[in-house]
Design a protein around this motif. Structure first.
Motif, PDB file in Angstrom:
ATOM      1  N   ALA A  35      12.756  -2.773   4.449  1.00  3.86           N
ATOM      2  CA  ALA A  35      14.206  -2.626   4.441  1.00  3.86           C
ATOM      3  C   ALA A  35      14.764  -2.441   3.032  1.00  3.86           C
ATOM      4  N   SER A  36      13.956  -2.708   2.023  1.00 11.85           N
ATOM      5  CA  SER A  36      14.416  -2.612   0.642  1.00 11.85           C
ATOM      6  C   SER A  36      13.835  -1.375  -0.025  1.00 11.85           C
ATOM      7  N   PRO A  37      14.687  -0.535  -0.613  1.00 15.86           N
ATOM      8  CA  PRO A  37      14.176   0.655  -1.293  1.00 15.86           C
ATOM      9  C   PRO A  37      13.597   0.346  -2.676  1.00 15.86           C
ATOM     10  N   ALA A  38      13.739  -0.893  -3.134  1.00 12.76           N
ATOM     11  CA  ALA A  38      13.294  -1.250  -4.480  1.00 12.76           C
ATOM     12  C   ALA A  38      11.769  -1.236  -4.575  1.00 12.76           C
ATOM     13  N   LEU A  39      11.273  -0.595  -5.628  1.00 19.04           N
ATOM     14  CA  LEU A  39       9.844  -0.538  -5.907  1.00 19.04           C
ATOM     15  C   LEU A  39       9.585  -1.212  -7.242  1.00 19.04           C
ATOM     16  N   ALA A  40       8.436  -1.843  -7.372  1.00 18.54           N
ATOM     17  CA  ALA A  40       8.035  -2.473  -8.634  1.00 18.54           C
ATOM     18  C   ALA A  40       6.786  -1.762  -9.132  1.00 18.54           C
ATOM     19  N   ILE A  41       6.724  -1.540 -10.452  1.00 21.57           N
ATOM     20  CA  ILE A  41       5.545  -0.907 -11.034  1.00 21.57           C
ATOM     21  C   ILE A  41       5.024  -1.799 -12.151  1.00 21.57           C
ATOM     22  N   THR A  42       3.724  -2.057 -12.107  1.00 25.36           N
ATOM     23  CA  THR A  42       3.087  -2.903 -13.117  1.00 25.36           C
ATOM     24  C   THR A  42       1.742  -2.282 -13.496  1.00 25.36           C
ATOM     25  N   THR A  43       1.253  -2.649 -14.669  1.00 17.72           N
ATOM     26  CA  THR A  43      -0.099  -2.231 -15.032  1.00 17.72           C
ATOM     27  C   THR A  43      -1.066  -3.287 -14.498  1.00 17.72           C
ATOM     28  N   THR A  44      -2.251  -2.842 -14.132  1.00 19.92           N
ATOM     29  CA  THR A  44      -3.229  -3.753 -13.568  1.00 19.92           C
ATOM     30  C   THR A  44      -4.643  -3.246 -13.835  1.00 19.92           C
ATOM     31  N   GLU A  45      -5.588  -4.154 -13.794  1.00 21.77           N
ATOM     32  CA  GLU A  45      -6.984  -3.816 -14.079  1.00 21.77           C
ATOM     33  C   GLU A  45      -7.678  -3.111 -12.925  1.00 21.77           C
ATOM     34  N   ALA A  46      -7.220  -3.367 -11.691  1.00 19.27           N
ATOM     35  CA  ALA A  46      -7.890  -2.812 -10.516  1.00 19.27           C
ATOM     36  C   ALA A  46      -6.955  -2.908  -9.316  1.00 19.27           C
ATOM     37  N   PRO A  47      -7.221  -2.120  -8.283  1.00 16.81           N
ATOM     38  CA  PRO A  47      -6.397  -2.234  -7.075  1.00 16.81           C
ATOM     39  C   PRO A  47      -6.650  -3.553  -6.366  1.00 16.81           C
ATOM     40  N   LEU A  48      -5.652  -4.000  -5.626  1.00 17.91           N
ATOM     41  CA  LEU A  48      -5.806  -5.178  -4.777  1.00 17.91           C
ATOM     42  C   LEU A  48      -6.352  -4.730  -3.428  1.00 17.91           C
ATOM     43  N   PRO A  49      -6.941  -5.641  -2.655  1.00 24.66           N
ATOM     44  CA  PRO A  49      -7.425  -5.271  -1.320  1.00 24.66           C
ATOM     45  C   PRO A  49      -6.277  -4.655  -0.501  1.00 24.66           C
ATOM     46  N   GLY A  50      -6.561  -3.527   0.135  1.00 22.57           N
ATOM     47  CA  GLY A  50      -5.560  -2.844   0.952  1.00 22.57           C
ATOM     48  C   GLY A  50      -4.765  -1.790   0.214  1.00 22.57           C
ATOM     49  N   ASP A  51      -4.874  -1.745  -1.113  1.00 24.66           N
ATOM     50  CA  ASP A  51      -4.149  -0.732  -1.884  1.00 24.66           C
ATOM     51  C   ASP A  51      -4.743   0.653  -1.647  1.00 24.66           C
ATOM     52  N   GLN A  52      -3.863   1.641  -1.588  1.00 18.32           N
ATOM     53  CA  GLN A  52      -4.302   3.031  -1.566  1.00 18.32           C
ATOM     54  C   GLN A  52      -4.436   3.473  -3.024  1.00 18.32           C
ATOM     55  N   VAL A  53      -5.496   4.188  -3.353  1.00 17.75           N
ATOM     56  CA  VAL A  53      -5.734   4.610  -4.728  1.00 17.75           C
ATOM     57  C   VAL A  53      -5.507   6.109  -4.841  1.00 17.75           C
ATOM     58  N   VAL A  54      -4.647   6.484  -5.802  1.00 14.00           N
ATOM     59  CA  VAL A  54      -4.394   7.887  -6.097  1.00 14.00           C
ATOM     60  C   VAL A  54      -4.913   8.133  -7.505  1.00 14.00           C
ATOM     61  N   GLU A  55      -5.807   9.104  -7.647  1.00 11.25           N
ATOM     62  CA  GLU A  55      -6.355   9.448  -8.957  1.00 11.25           C
ATOM     63  C   GLU A  55      -6.112  10.925  -9.212  1.00 11.25           C
ATOM     64  N   GLU A  56      -5.504  11.221 -10.352  1.00 12.30           N
ATOM     65  CA  GLU A  56      -5.284  12.603 -10.758  1.00 12.30           C
ATOM     66  C   GLU A  56      -5.478  12.703 -12.261  1.00 12.30           C
ATOM     67  N   GLY A  57      -6.354  13.580 -12.682  1.00 10.51           N
ATOM     68  CA  GLY A  57      -6.547  13.839 -14.104  1.00 10.51           C
ATOM     69  C   GLY A  57      -6.897  12.622 -14.932  1.00 10.51           C
ATOM     70  N   GLY A  58      -7.568  11.637 -14.326  1.00  7.32           N
ATOM     71  CA  GLY A  58      -7.946  10.430 -15.046  1.00  7.32           C
ATOM     72  C   GLY A  58      -6.927   9.305 -14.969  1.00  7.32           C
ATOM     73  N   ALA A  59      -5.754   9.577 -14.381  1.00  3.64           N
ATOM     74  CA  ALA A  59      -4.741   8.533 -14.186  1.00  3.64           C
ATOM     75  C   ALA A  59      -4.950   7.907 -12.811  1.00  3.64           C
ATOM     76  N   ARG A  60      -4.799   6.587 -12.759  1.00  3.50           N
ATOM     77  CA  ARG A  60      -4.972   5.867 -11.492  1.00  3.50           C
ATOM     78  C   ARG A  60      -3.690   5.137 -11.117  1.00  3.50           C
ATOM     79  N   VAL A  61      -3.283   5.334  -9.851  1.00  6.88           N
ATOM     80  CA  VAL A  61      -2.115   4.654  -9.298  1.00  6.88           C
ATOM     81  C   VAL A  61      -2.575   3.928  -8.048  1.00  6.88           C
TER      82      VAL A  61
END
Length: 105
Positions: A35-61
């Motif tokens: 219900a909330s459109p707010a998104l949070a972005i943080t740097t992290t060492e690795a994805p958490l369980p259940g995270d979808q991983v997007v990799e493009e040109g060496g960048a990881r989201v």
């Protein structure tokens, strides 16, 4: 699936490419509630369980489950201002099936 612009790829790599960051580090986007459109972005060492991983040109989201659904049809862009501050922008992906944006003749 979320896609990244070249600018976003470069910015994410510069944020996570510091010498102290482990290989595979990235940025994580999360959303607390559907219900909330707010998104949070943080740097992290690795994805958490259940995270979808997007990799493009060496960048990881890493996308938390709710954020992955919200951002499924978006493009992530980024800008760096004169003081070095980073601003991330989300725009809709171009509609599939359009040919060079031309309409009927």
């Amino acid at each position: 699936m979320l896609t990244l612009t070249e600018n976003a790829t470069l910015v994410i790599k510069s944020i996570t490419g510091v010498e102290s960051a482990p290989d595979g580090a990235g940025v994580r986007i999360s959303q607390e509630s559907p219900a909330s459109p707010a998104l949070a972005i943080t740097t992290t060492e690795a994805p958490l369980p259940g995270d979808q991983v997007v990799e493009e040109g060496g960048a990881r989201v890493f996308l938390e489950e709710l954020a992955a659904k919200t951002l499924d049809d978006k493009v992530l862009d980024a800008n760096v201002d004169e003081s070095g501050g980073v601003e991330f922008l989300l725009v809709p992906q171009p509609a599939a099936g359009r040919e060079n944006g031309s309409g009927p003749a």
